[in-house]
Design a protein around this motif. Structure first.
Motif, PDB file in Angstrom:
ATOM      1  N   ALA A  22      55.170  -0.110 -54.515  1.00 26.86           N
ATOM      2  CA  ALA A  22      54.924  -1.459 -55.026  1.00 26.86           C
ATOM      3  C   ALA A  22      56.203  -2.286 -55.053  1.00 26.86           C
ATOM      4  O   ALA A  22      56.229  -3.438 -54.605  1.00 26.86           O
ATOM      5  N   LEU A  23      57.287  -1.692 -55.551  1.00 28.45           N
ATOM      6  CA  LEU A  23      58.551  -2.434 -55.628  1.00 28.45           C
ATOM      7  C   LEU A  23      59.073  -2.790 -54.244  1.00 28.45           C
ATOM      8  O   LEU A  23      59.608  -3.888 -54.045  1.00 28.45           O
ATOM      9  N   GLU A  24      58.931  -1.884 -53.286  1.00 26.25           N
ATOM     10  CA  GLU A  24      59.329  -2.196 -51.907  1.00 26.25           C
ATOM     11  C   GLU A  24      58.592  -3.435 -51.409  1.00 26.25           C
ATOM     12  O   GLU A  24      59.193  -4.352 -50.842  1.00 26.25           O
ATOM     13  N   LEU A  25      57.275  -3.443 -51.624  1.00 31.90           N
ATOM     14  CA  LEU A  25      56.457  -4.558 -51.138  1.00 31.90           C
ATOM     15  C   LEU A  25      56.752  -5.848 -51.890  1.00 31.90           C
ATOM     16  O   LEU A  25      56.800  -6.931 -51.287  1.00 31.90           O
ATOM     17  N   PHE A  26      56.944  -5.763 -53.208  1.00 34.60           N
ATOM     18  CA  PHE A  26      57.253  -6.957 -53.984  1.00 34.60           C
ATOM     19  C   PHE A  26      58.554  -7.595 -53.492  1.00 34.60           C
ATOM     20  O   PHE A  26      58.679  -8.819 -53.425  1.00 34.60           O
ATOM     21  N   LEU A  27      59.532  -6.739 -53.139  1.00 28.92           N
ATOM     22  CA  LEU A  27      60.802  -7.257 -52.626  1.00 28.92           C
ATOM     23  C   LEU A  27      60.634  -7.875 -51.248  1.00 28.92           C
ATOM     24  O   LEU A  27      61.259  -8.887 -50.927  1.00 28.92           O
ATOM     25  N   GLU A  28      59.806  -7.274 -50.425  1.00 26.42           N
ATOM     26  CA  GLU A  28      59.609  -7.775 -49.067  1.00 26.42           C
ATOM     27  C   GLU A  28      58.812  -9.072 -49.024  1.00 26.42           C
ATOM     28  O   GLU A  28      59.161 -10.006 -48.306  1.00 26.42           O
ATOM     29  N   ARG A  29      57.713  -9.116 -49.790  1.00 31.98           N
ATOM     30  CA  ARG A  29      56.762 -10.222 -49.647  1.00 31.98           C
ATOM     31  C   ARG A  29      56.665 -11.149 -50.847  1.00 31.98           C
ATOM     32  O   ARG A  29      56.104 -12.235 -50.754  1.00 31.98           O
ATOM     33  N   GLY A  30      57.129 -10.673 -51.988  1.00 38.66           N
ATOM     34  CA  GLY A  30      56.935 -11.411 -53.235  1.00 38.66           C
ATOM     35  C   GLY A  30      55.737 -10.863 -53.981  1.00 38.66           C
ATOM     36  O   GLY A  30      54.731 -10.471 -53.372  1.00 38.66           O
ATOM     37  N   TYR A  31      55.842 -10.828 -55.283  1.00 38.42           N
ATOM     38  CA  TYR A  31      54.828 -10.210 -56.144  1.00 38.42           C
ATOM     39  C   TYR A  31      53.430 -10.771 -55.882  1.00 38.42           C
ATOM     40  O   TYR A  31      52.465 -10.023 -55.736  1.00 38.42           O
ATOM     41  N   ASP A  32      53.307 -12.087 -55.837  1.00 40.51           N
ATOM     42  CA  ASP A  32      51.987 -12.712 -55.709  1.00 40.51           C
ATOM     43  C   ASP A  32      51.315 -12.431 -54.371  1.00 40.51           C
ATOM     44  O   ASP A  32      50.091 -12.465 -54.271  1.00 40.51           O
ATOM     45  N   ALA A  33      52.099 -12.153 -53.335  1.00 40.27           N
ATOM     46  CA  ALA A  33      51.543 -11.955 -51.997  1.00 40.27           C
ATOM     47  C   ALA A  33      51.094 -10.519 -51.731  1.00 40.27           C
ATOM     48  O   ALA A  33      50.537 -10.226 -50.677  1.00 40.27           O
ATOM     49  N   VAL A  34      51.321  -9.636 -52.681  1.00 40.44           N
ATOM     50  CA  VAL A  34      51.004  -8.213 -52.486  1.00 40.44           C
ATOM     51  C   VAL A  34      49.713  -7.874 -53.230  1.00 40.44           C
ATOM     52  O   VAL A  34      49.538  -8.253 -54.392  1.00 40.44           O
ATOM     53  N   SER A  35      48.833  -7.151 -52.577  1.00 40.52           N
ATOM     54  CA  SER A  35      47.575  -6.733 -53.193  1.00 40.52           C
ATOM     55  C   SER A  35      47.622  -5.251 -53.559  1.00 40.52           C
ATOM     56  O   SER A  35      48.496  -4.507 -53.090  1.00 40.52           O
ATOM     57  N   VAL A  36      46.671  -4.834 -54.345  1.00 37.94           N
ATOM     58  CA  VAL A  36      46.529  -3.413 -54.677  1.00 37.94           C
ATOM     59  C   VAL A  36      46.321  -2.606 -53.401  1.00 37.94           C
ATOM     60  O   VAL A  36      46.888  -1.513 -53.243  1.00 37.94           O
ATOM     61  N   ASP A  37      45.524  -3.130 -52.484  1.00 33.95           N
ATOM     62  CA  ASP A  37      45.296  -2.424 -51.214  1.00 33.95           C
ATOM     63  C   ASP A  37      46.590  -2.245 -50.441  1.00 33.95           C
ATOM     64  O   ASP A  37      46.821  -1.187 -49.831  1.00 33.95           O
ATOM     65  N   ASP A  38      47.460  -3.265 -50.459  1.00 35.15           N
ATOM     66  CA  ASP A  38      48.762  -3.159 -49.777  1.00 35.15           C
ATOM     67  C   ASP A  38      49.585  -2.021 -50.380  1.00 35.15           C
ATOM     68  O   ASP A  38      50.207  -1.233 -49.662  1.00 35.15           O
ATOM     69  N   ILE A  39      49.594  -1.961 -51.704  1.00 32.39           N
ATOM     70  CA  ILE A  39      50.384  -0.925 -52.387  1.00 32.39           C
ATOM     71  C   ILE A  39      49.830   0.465 -52.077  1.00 32.39           C
ATOM     72  O   ILE A  39      50.584   1.388 -51.757  1.00 32.39           O
ATOM     73  N   ALA A  40      48.523   0.607 -52.154  1.00 33.36           N
ATOM     74  CA  ALA A  40      47.899   1.901 -51.870  1.00 33.36           C
ATOM     75  C   ALA A  40      48.213   2.354 -50.447  1.00 33.36           C
ATOM     76  O   ALA A  40      48.566   3.515 -50.208  1.00 33.36           O
ATOM     77  N   ARG A  41      48.123   1.415 -49.508  1.00 32.67           N
ATOM     78  CA  ARG A  41      48.408   1.741 -48.105  1.00 32.67           C
ATOM     79  C   ARG A  41      49.858   2.185 -47.943  1.00 32.67           C
ATOM     80  O   ARG A  41      50.156   3.190 -47.302  1.00 32.67           O
TER      81      ARG A  41
END
Length: 200
Positions: A22-41
């Motif tokens: 989740a933190l990797e994705l939040f840093l890459e895309r921004g918190y609001d742009a990341v979904s639960v599905d993105d994190i799970a994947r």
């Protein structure tokens, strides 16, 4: 960094793996742009597995912070002696593992666009710690946990600790998290103790 993690990450279903993804994705895309599905994947788990560890996307943001809050609460419940000092010691010990390096969720909150999510989540996540401290104070003074002295003191100490950690995170030359917290909250605890017992 790409949005899809390569085969190097082993399939896992731990809260730590989900938190890291989740933190990797939040840093890459921004918190609001990341979904639960993105994190799970990214974590290599199913959506159902994600929800077996986290109730929401915000839970994935709070992983390391929740662990520190839980450590502090457990230390207060298990400790002996002056309840306010136990609260100070418990909070300082809870953030000791961070050393002089803030957790990513604090250090990069602005870059992740997660400042508001942290602010919104803080009251509910800190309430169990405040409640445990209020109970310890009430038992110490033979009062009700909701009495003014028992209820107000933990809120003041915990709020000061949070403010100290935010300030510490924004400082270039950092002491340890534990020292920053102690420096901020020990004087407050001492003043509250004096207010409740002028002879101490």
């Amino acid at each position: 960094m790409t949005s899809q993690r390569g085969p190097g990450r082993p399939r896992a279903s731990s809260a730590a793996t989900i938190h890291e993804a989740a933190l990797e994705l939040f840093l890459e895309r921004g918190y609001d742009a990341v979904s639960v599905d993105d994190i799970a994947r990214r974590a290599g788990v199913s959506r159902g597995t994600f929800f077996s560890y986290c109730d929401s996307k915000a839970d994935a943001l709070w992983g390391v912070l929740d662990a520190a809050i839980e450590r502090a609460g457990d230390a207060i419940a298990d400790g002996q002696g002056d309840a306010l000092q136990r609260l100070v010691d418990a909070i300082a010990r809870a953030v000791e593992p961070w050393g002089s390096t803030p957790p990513t969720a604090l250090r990069d909150a602005q870059a992740m666009g997660a400042v508001q999510a942290l602010r919104d989540g803080a009251p509910a996540r800190l309430q169990p710690l405040v409640d445990r401290a209020a109970l310890a104070l009430a038992l110490e003074h033979d009062a009700l946990p909701e009495s003014a002295d028992a209820a107000v003191a933990p809120v003041a100490v915990v709020a000061a600790a949070c403010a100290a950690l935010v300030a510490w995170t924004g400082t270039a030359a950092r002491s340890s998290a534990a020292l920053a917290v102690r420096d901020a909250i020990e004087p407050i605890a001492a003043a509250l103790r004096m207010r409740n017992d002028p002879h101490c």
